[in-house]
Motif scaffolding. Structure first.
Motif, PDB file in Angstrom:
ATOM      1  N   GLY A  38       0.829  -1.195   0.000  1.00 15.08           N
ATOM      2  CA  GLY A  38       0.000   0.000   0.000  1.00 15.08           C
ATOM      3  C   GLY A  38       0.868   1.253   0.000  1.00 15.08           C
ATOM      4  O   GLY A  38       2.093   1.179  -0.078  1.00 15.08           O
ATOM      5  N   GLN A  39       0.231   2.393   0.105  1.00 14.58           N
ATOM      6  CA  GLN A  39       0.971   3.660   0.146  1.00 14.58           C
ATOM      7  C   GLN A  39       1.425   3.886   1.581  1.00 14.58           C
ATOM      8  O   GLN A  39       0.631   4.216   2.450  1.00 14.58           O
ATOM      9  CB  GLN A  39       0.108   4.829  -0.328  1.00 14.58           C
ATOM     10  N   THR A  40       2.698   3.731   1.827  1.00 10.38           N
ATOM     11  CA  THR A  40       3.224   3.862   3.193  1.00 10.38           C
ATOM     12  C   THR A  40       3.644   5.279   3.532  1.00 10.38           C
ATOM     13  O   THR A  40       3.672   5.643   4.701  1.00 10.38           O
ATOM     14  CB  THR A  40       4.416   2.907   3.412  1.00 10.38           C
ATOM     15  N   THR A  41       3.988   6.089   2.531  1.00  9.28           N
ATOM     16  CA  THR A  41       4.439   7.457   2.766  1.00  9.28           C
ATOM     17  C   THR A  41       3.555   8.423   1.982  1.00  9.28           C
ATOM     18  O   THR A  41       3.481   8.340   0.759  1.00  9.28           O
ATOM     19  CB  THR A  41       5.904   7.642   2.314  1.00  9.28           C
ATOM     20  N   PRO A  42       2.870   9.343   2.676  1.00  7.29           N
ATOM     21  CA  PRO A  42       2.046  10.328   1.970  1.00  7.29           C
ATOM     22  C   PRO A  42       2.889  11.270   1.117  1.00  7.29           C
ATOM     23  O   PRO A  42       4.071  11.483   1.398  1.00  7.29           O
ATOM     24  CB  PRO A  42       1.373  11.114   3.111  1.00  7.29           C
ATOM     25  N   ILE A  43       2.273  11.820   0.082  1.00 10.25           N
ATOM     26  CA  ILE A  43       2.923  12.851  -0.711  1.00 10.25           C
ATOM     27  C   ILE A  43       2.664  14.193  -0.025  1.00 10.25           C
ATOM     28  O   ILE A  43       1.821  14.279   0.871  1.00 10.25           O
ATOM     29  CB  ILE A  43       2.416  12.876  -2.170  1.00 10.25           C
ATOM     30  N   SER A  44       3.371  15.234  -0.419  1.00 10.24           N
ATOM     31  CA  SER A  44       3.165  16.576   0.141  1.00 10.24           C
ATOM     32  C   SER A  44       2.544  17.466  -0.928  1.00 10.24           C
ATOM     33  O   SER A  44       3.001  17.485  -2.077  1.00 10.24           O
ATOM     34  CB  SER A  44       4.493  17.179   0.593  1.00 10.24           C
ATOM     35  N   VAL A  45       1.499  18.198  -0.530  1.00 11.11           N
ATOM     36  CA  VAL A  45       0.813  19.124  -1.435  1.00 11.11           C
ATOM     37  C   VAL A  45       0.560  20.434  -0.701  1.00 11.11           C
ATOM     38  O   VAL A  45       0.596  20.489   0.520  1.00 11.11           O
ATOM     39  CB  VAL A  45      -0.529  18.549  -1.947  1.00 11.11           C
ATOM     40  N   ARG A  46       0.303  21.472  -1.494  1.00  9.59           N
ATOM     41  CA  ARG A  46      -0.145  22.743  -0.919  1.00  9.59           C
ATOM     42  C   ARG A  46      -1.462  23.112  -1.580  1.00  9.59           C
ATOM     43  O   ARG A  46      -1.756  22.704  -2.712  1.00  9.59           O
ATOM     44  CB  ARG A  46       0.891  23.847  -1.099  1.00  9.59           C
ATOM     45  N   SER A  47      -2.256  23.862  -0.868  1.00  9.95           N
ATOM     46  CA  SER A  47      -3.546  24.286  -1.382  1.00  9.95           C
ATOM     47  C   SER A  47      -3.353  25.336  -2.473  1.00  9.95           C
ATOM     48  O   SER A  47      -2.447  26.161  -2.406  1.00  9.95           O
ATOM     49  CB  SER A  47      -4.375  24.859  -0.234  1.00  9.95           C
ATOM     50  N   ALA A  48      -4.219  25.287  -3.491  1.00 17.90           N
ATOM     51  CA  ALA A  48      -4.202  26.261  -4.586  1.00 17.90           C
ATOM     52  C   ALA A  48      -5.649  26.597  -4.925  1.00 17.90           C
ATOM     53  O   ALA A  48      -6.579  25.928  -4.473  1.00 17.90           O
ATOM     54  CB  ALA A  48      -3.478  25.697  -5.796  1.00 17.90           C
ATOM     55  N   ASP A  49      -5.836  27.614  -5.740  1.00 19.50           N
ATOM     56  CA  ASP A  49      -7.190  28.024  -6.120  1.00 19.50           C
ATOM     57  C   ASP A  49      -7.955  26.918  -6.835  1.00 19.50           C
ATOM     58  O   ASP A  49      -9.167  26.809  -6.694  1.00 19.50           O
ATOM     59  CB  ASP A  49      -7.140  29.269  -7.016  1.00 19.50           C
ATOM     60  N   ASP A  50      -7.248  26.109  -7.614  1.00 21.76           N
ATOM     61  CA  ASP A  50      -7.890  25.081  -8.431  1.00 21.76           C
ATOM     62  C   ASP A  50      -7.684  23.673  -7.878  1.00 21.76           C
ATOM     63  O   ASP A  50      -7.719  22.699  -8.614  1.00 21.76           O
ATOM     64  CB  ASP A  50      -7.387  25.162  -9.871  1.00 21.76           C
ATOM     65  N   GLY A  51      -7.448  23.547  -6.583  1.00 22.46           N
ATOM     66  CA  GLY A  51      -7.246  22.234  -5.977  1.00 22.46           C
ATOM     67  C   GLY A  51      -5.981  22.223  -5.137  1.00 22.46           C
ATOM     68  O   GLY A  51      -5.833  23.022  -4.219  1.00 22.46           O
ATOM     69  N   TYR A  52      -5.055  21.349  -5.505  1.00 22.22           N
ATOM     70  CA  TYR A  52      -3.810  21.199  -4.757  1.00 22.22           C
ATOM     71  C   TYR A  52      -2.650  21.075  -5.726  1.00 22.22           C
ATOM     72  O   TYR A  52      -2.798  20.563  -6.828  1.00 22.22           O
ATOM     73  CB  TYR A  52      -3.870  19.958  -3.861  1.00 22.22           C
ATOM     74  N   VAL A  53      -1.468  21.536  -5.296  1.00 22.65           N
ATOM     75  CA  VAL A  53      -0.261  21.480  -6.119  1.00 22.65           C
ATOM     76  C   VAL A  53       0.734  20.561  -5.434  1.00 22.65           C
ATOM     77  O   VAL A  53       0.988  20.685  -4.232  1.00 22.65           O
ATOM     78  CB  VAL A  53       0.358  22.886  -6.308  1.00 22.65           C
ATOM     79  N   LEU A  54       1.297  19.640  -6.207  1.00 18.71           N
ATOM     80  CA  LEU A  54       2.282  18.708  -5.682  1.00 18.71           C
ATOM     81  C   LEU A  54       3.553  19.436  -5.264  1.00 18.71           C
ATOM     82  O   LEU A  54       4.064  20.275  -5.995  1.00 18.71           O
ATOM     83  CB  LEU A  54       2.633  17.668  -6.761  1.00 18.71           C
ATOM     84  N   ILE A  55       4.041  19.088  -4.092  1.00 16.08           N
ATOM     85  CA  ILE A  55       5.328  19.606  -3.631  1.00 16.08           C
ATOM     86  C   ILE A  55       6.365  18.487  -3.671  1.00 16.08           C
ATOM     87  O   ILE A  55       7.467  18.667  -4.153  1.00 16.08           O
ATOM     88  CB  ILE A  55       5.220  20.188  -2.205  1.00 16.08           C
ATOM     89  N   GLU A  56       5.986  17.310  -3.159  1.00 19.20           N
ATOM     90  CA  GLU A  56       6.906  16.176  -3.111  1.00 19.20           C
ATOM     91  C   GLU A  56       6.123  14.883  -3.261  1.00 19.20           C
ATOM     92  O   GLU A  56       5.044  14.738  -2.703  1.00 19.20           O
ATOM     93  CB  GLU A  56       7.646  16.171  -1.764  1.00 19.20           C
ATOM     94  N   GLY A  57       6.671  13.945  -4.044  1.00 15.03           N
ATOM     95  CA  GLY A  57       6.048  12.635  -4.176  1.00 15.03           C
ATOM     96  C   GLY A  57       5.525  12.321  -5.566  1.00 15.03           C
ATOM     97  O   GLY A  57       4.580  11.551  -5.723  1.00 15.03           O
TER      98      GLY A  57
END
Length: 82
Positions: A38-57
């Motif tokens: 399964g997915q053992t490590t979450p990805i990192s995101v930041r909030s944006a106007d149109d959803g979320y933007v990937l930071i890491e992962g």
């Protein structure tokens, strides 16, 4: 403190610059591991106007997408614009 959340994969936008760093072999290796563990490590995101933007992962996100998953575990990071 980072809080783990679950989001729809389609709500996470990957910046074009990050897409260029994608390694298909690495995605396949991670996907194979996710089939067993399964997915053992979450990805990192930041909030944006149109959803979320990937930071890491990026590779974890693309591995989940390749496996046909609809959701991803994330850490929502409160990033500051400079």
């Amino acid at each position: 403190m980072l809080m783990k959340e679950t989001l729809a994969i389609d709500d996470v936008r990957v910046p074009a610059k990050r897409k260029k760093t994608l390694e298909p072999a690495k995605v396949q290796d991670i996907a194979n591991d996710m089939l067993e563990n399964g997915q053992t490590t979450p990805i990192s995101v930041r909030s944006a106007d149109d959803g979320y933007v990937l930071i890491e992962g990026l590779h974890r996100l693309e591995a989940l997408r390749a496996l046909g998953e609809a959701t991803v575990n994330v850490y929502l990071v409160h990033a500051r614009l400079h």
